[in-house]
Design a protein around this motif. Structure first.
Motif, PDB file in Angstrom:
ATOM      1  N   ALA A   1       0.943  -1.044   0.086  1.00 32.35           N
ATOM      2  CA  ALA A   1       0.003  -0.187  -0.085  1.00 32.35           C
ATOM      3  C   ALA A   1       0.934   1.438  -0.049  1.00 32.35           C
ATOM      4  O   ALA A   1       0.605   2.270  -0.516  1.00 32.35           O
ATOM      5  CB  ALA A   1      -0.862   0.015   1.222  1.00 32.35           C
ATOM      6  N   ASP A   2       1.975   1.264   0.648  1.00 29.47           N
ATOM      7  CA  ASP A   2       2.955   2.383   0.829  1.00 29.47           C
ATOM      8  C   ASP A   2       3.417   2.484  -0.572  1.00 29.47           C
ATOM      9  O   ASP A   2       3.688   3.876  -1.071  1.00 29.47           O
ATOM     10  CB  ASP A   2       3.958   2.131   1.884  1.00 29.47           C
ATOM     11  N   ALA A   3       3.886   1.576  -1.313  1.00 28.72           N
ATOM     12  CA  ALA A   3       4.510   1.814  -2.641  1.00 28.72           C
ATOM     13  C   ALA A   3       3.499   2.200  -3.766  1.00 28.72           C
ATOM     14  O   ALA A   3       3.964   3.175  -4.397  1.00 28.72           O
ATOM     15  CB  ALA A   3       5.070   0.210  -2.921  1.00 28.72           C
ATOM     16  N   GLU A   4       2.363   1.871  -3.583  1.00 23.12           N
ATOM     17  CA  GLU A   4       1.177   2.179  -4.333  1.00 23.12           C
ATOM     18  C   GLU A   4       0.959   3.680  -4.267  1.00 23.12           C
ATOM     19  O   GLU A   4       0.816   4.421  -5.046  1.00 23.12           O
ATOM     20  CB  GLU A   4      -0.233   1.320  -4.336  1.00 23.12           C
ATOM     21  N   GLN A   5       1.034   3.967  -3.010  1.00 22.92           N
ATOM     22  CA  GLN A   5       0.628   5.454  -2.504  1.00 22.92           C
ATOM     23  C   GLN A   5       2.162   6.378  -3.071  1.00 22.92           C
ATOM     24  O   GLN A   5       1.682   7.329  -3.670  1.00 22.92           O
ATOM     25  CB  GLN A   5       0.367   5.601  -1.113  1.00 22.92           C
TER      26      GLN A   5
ATOM     27  N   ARG B   1       1.589   6.664  -6.891  1.00 18.35           N
ATOM     28  CA  ARG B   1       0.627   7.959  -7.287  1.00 18.35           C
ATOM     29  C   ARG B   1       1.064   9.102  -7.141  1.00 18.35           C
ATOM     30  O   ARG B   1       0.827   9.889  -7.859  1.00 18.35           O
ATOM     31  CB  ARG B   1      -0.897   7.500  -6.387  1.00 18.35           C
ATOM     32  N   ALA B   2       1.705   9.357  -5.835  1.00 19.06           N
ATOM     33  CA  ALA B   2       2.090  10.492  -5.673  1.00 19.06           C
ATOM     34  C   ALA B   2       3.277  11.231  -6.652  1.00 19.06           C
ATOM     35  O   ALA B   2       3.334  12.213  -6.904  1.00 19.06           O
ATOM     36  CB  ALA B   2       2.806  10.645  -4.129  1.00 19.06           C
ATOM     37  N   LYS B   3       3.993  10.088  -7.261  1.00 14.90           N
ATOM     38  CA  LYS B   3       5.130  10.592  -8.131  1.00 14.90           C
ATOM     39  C   LYS B   3       4.421  10.655  -9.583  1.00 14.90           C
ATOM     40  O   LYS B   3       5.301  11.042 -10.483  1.00 14.90           O
ATOM     41  CB  LYS B   3       6.201   9.319  -7.962  1.00 14.90           C
ATOM     42  N   ALA B   4       3.378  10.264  -9.882  1.00 15.03           N
ATOM     43  CA  ALA B   4       2.747  10.364 -11.086  1.00 15.03           C
ATOM     44  C   ALA B   4       2.876  11.796 -11.874  1.00 15.03           C
ATOM     45  O   ALA B   4       3.602  11.665 -13.003  1.00 15.03           O
ATOM     46  CB  ALA B   4       1.273   9.816 -11.208  1.00 15.03           C
ATOM     47  N   GLN B   5       2.707  12.790 -11.224  1.00 17.32           N
ATOM     48  CA  GLN B   5       2.747  13.973 -11.985  1.00 17.32           C
ATOM     49  C   GLN B   5       4.124  14.515 -12.047  1.00 17.32           C
ATOM     50  O   GLN B   5       4.895  14.907 -12.860  1.00 17.32           O
ATOM     51  CB  GLN B   5       1.857  15.070 -11.356  1.00 17.32           C
ATOM     52  N   ALA B   6       5.102  14.039 -10.853  1.00  8.66           N
ATOM     53  CA  ALA B   6       6.553  14.380 -10.850  1.00  8.66           C
ATOM     54  C   ALA B   6       7.107  13.736 -11.970  1.00  8.66           C
ATOM     55  O   ALA B   6       8.003  14.474 -12.732  1.00  8.66           O
ATOM     56  CB  ALA B   6       6.951  13.966  -9.635  1.00  8.66           C
TER      57      ALA B   6
ATOM     58  N   THR C   1      17.190  15.384 -11.436  1.00  9.33           N
ATOM     59  CA  THR C   1      18.667  15.788 -12.042  1.00  9.33           C
ATOM     60  C   THR C   1      18.030  15.193 -13.271  1.00  9.33           C
ATOM     61  O   THR C   1      18.125  14.066 -13.823  1.00  9.33           O
ATOM     62  CB  THR C   1      19.816  15.351 -11.613  1.00  9.33           C
ATOM     63  N   GLY C   2      18.190  16.341 -14.547  1.00  7.51           N
ATOM     64  CA  GLY C   2      17.846  16.089 -15.874  1.00  7.51           C
ATOM     65  C   GLY C   2      16.608  15.544 -15.891  1.00  7.51           C
ATOM     66  O   GLY C   2      15.476  15.864 -15.290  1.00  7.51           O
ATOM     67  N   ASN C   3      16.139  14.381 -16.471  1.00  7.32           N
ATOM     68  CA  ASN C   3      15.144  13.603 -16.412  1.00  7.32           C
ATOM     69  C   ASN C   3      15.041  12.419 -15.802  1.00  7.32           C
ATOM     70  O   ASN C   3      14.252  11.339 -16.111  1.00  7.32           O
ATOM     71  CB  ASN C   3      14.688  13.349 -18.032  1.00  7.32           C
ATOM     72  N   GLY C   4      15.757  12.341 -14.831  1.00  9.55           N
ATOM     73  CA  GLY C   4      16.019  11.302 -13.947  1.00  9.55           C
ATOM     74  C   GLY C   4      14.914  10.906 -13.206  1.00  9.55           C
ATOM     75  O   GLY C   4      13.787  12.026 -13.015  1.00  9.55           O
ATOM     76  N   GLU C   5      14.638   9.998 -12.333  1.00 10.16           N
ATOM     77  CA  GLU C   5      13.496   9.529 -11.350  1.00 10.16           C
ATOM     78  C   GLU C   5      13.589  10.784 -10.391  1.00 10.16           C
ATOM     79  O   GLU C   5      14.497  11.118  -9.456  1.00 10.16           O
ATOM     80  CB  GLU C   5      13.741   8.194 -10.653  1.00 10.16           C
ATOM     81  N   PRO C   6      12.147  11.402 -10.162  1.00  9.56           N
ATOM     82  CA  PRO C   6      12.127  12.479  -9.308  1.00  9.56           C
ATOM     83  C   PRO C   6      11.972  12.025  -7.789  1.00  9.56           C
ATOM     84  O   PRO C   6      11.666  10.842  -7.311  1.00  9.56           O
ATOM     85  CB  PRO C   6      10.639  13.159  -9.503  1.00  9.56           C
ATOM     86  N   LYS C   7      12.728  12.593  -7.000  1.00 11.83           N
ATOM     87  CA  LYS C   7      12.922  12.279  -5.545  1.00 11.83           C
ATOM     88  C   LYS C   7      12.113  13.316  -4.893  1.00 11.83           C
ATOM     89  O   LYS C   7      12.171  14.631  -4.857  1.00 11.83           O
ATOM     90  CB  LYS C   7      14.375  12.258  -5.241  1.00 11.83           C
ATOM     91  N   ARG C   8      11.494  12.902  -3.564  1.00 14.00           N
ATOM     92  CA  ARG C   8      10.575  13.667  -2.747  1.00 14.00           C
ATOM     93  C   ARG C   8      11.513  14.606  -1.729  1.00 14.00           C
ATOM     94  O   ARG C   8      12.309  13.956  -1.406  1.00 14.00           O
ATOM     95  CB  ARG C   8       9.695  12.716  -2.041  1.00 14.00           C
TER      96      ARG C   8
END
Length: 193
Positions: free
Chosen positions: A61-65, A68-73, A181-188
């Protein structure tokens, strides 16, 4: 019958039934005790299994949340381009606006951090987009690199802008801060110091 055999018989009649009865009671107690012990171990195993399943469900559930939070980022893209200058294009490919977009750092090859500033000779106000970048829009930030004295470094026309690593940050539509950084994976960004 001799006397010894007769004494044994009398002894068996008098005490044997008690000894046999005690043995059966002890056996019953032993079996009941063993059953209680096995039941206790089973209860512990069942509780441990339930805790493990609950932990796995919580992690899922935490990974899914987080996903979802990272979808727009993930839909905010950056590109470095330009001829004779460096232009940083930030594009919002999502269906909602993002806010407070900031260029944090520019690096190139062996130089992990370059000094830079928004190019003063650029037309318009490059800081306008910092408050809001609408859905589907791109904003270009013209930057110039600075030497050790803080003066702009001249760049030749046609010079390639590949190899620059630009780190930027922004807030998504839910108000969560991200950096990439660049188009890397966004970090919260969990706390801003």
């Amino acid at each position: 019958m001799d006397r010894v055999a007769l004494d044994r018989r009398r002894h068996a009649r008098a005490y044997g039934s008690r000894h046999v009865g005690c043995g059966r009671r002890q056996e019953r107690r032993l079996v009941l005790g063993l059953g209680e012990w096995v039941g206790g171990v089973g209860s512990i195993a069942a509780a441990a299994t339930a805790l493990w399943i609950a932990h796995q469900d919580w992690r899922r559930a935490d990974a899914e949340q987080n996903d979802r939070a990272k979808a727009q980022a993930r839909l905010i893209a950056l590109r470095v381009g330009g001829i004779g200058a460096i232009n940083i294009d930030v594009t919002n490919h999502s269906s909602e606006p993002v806010f407070m977009v900031e260029i944090e750092r520019i690096a190139l090859g062996q130089r992990p951090k370059l000094e830079w500033r928004v190019r003063r000779t650029a037309r318009g106000n490059p800081s306008d987009f910092r408050q809001i970048l609408l859905a589907g829009k791109t904003h270009t930030v013209p930057v110039e690199l600075l030497d050790q004295q803080g003066e702009p470094i001249a760049r030749g026309l046609g010079e390639q802008n590949d190899g620059y690593l630009v780190t930027f940050s922004f807030a998504d539509a839910m108000g969560l801060r991200w950096h990439s950084t660049g188009n890397g994976e966004p970090k919260r960004i969990l706390n801003e110091d």
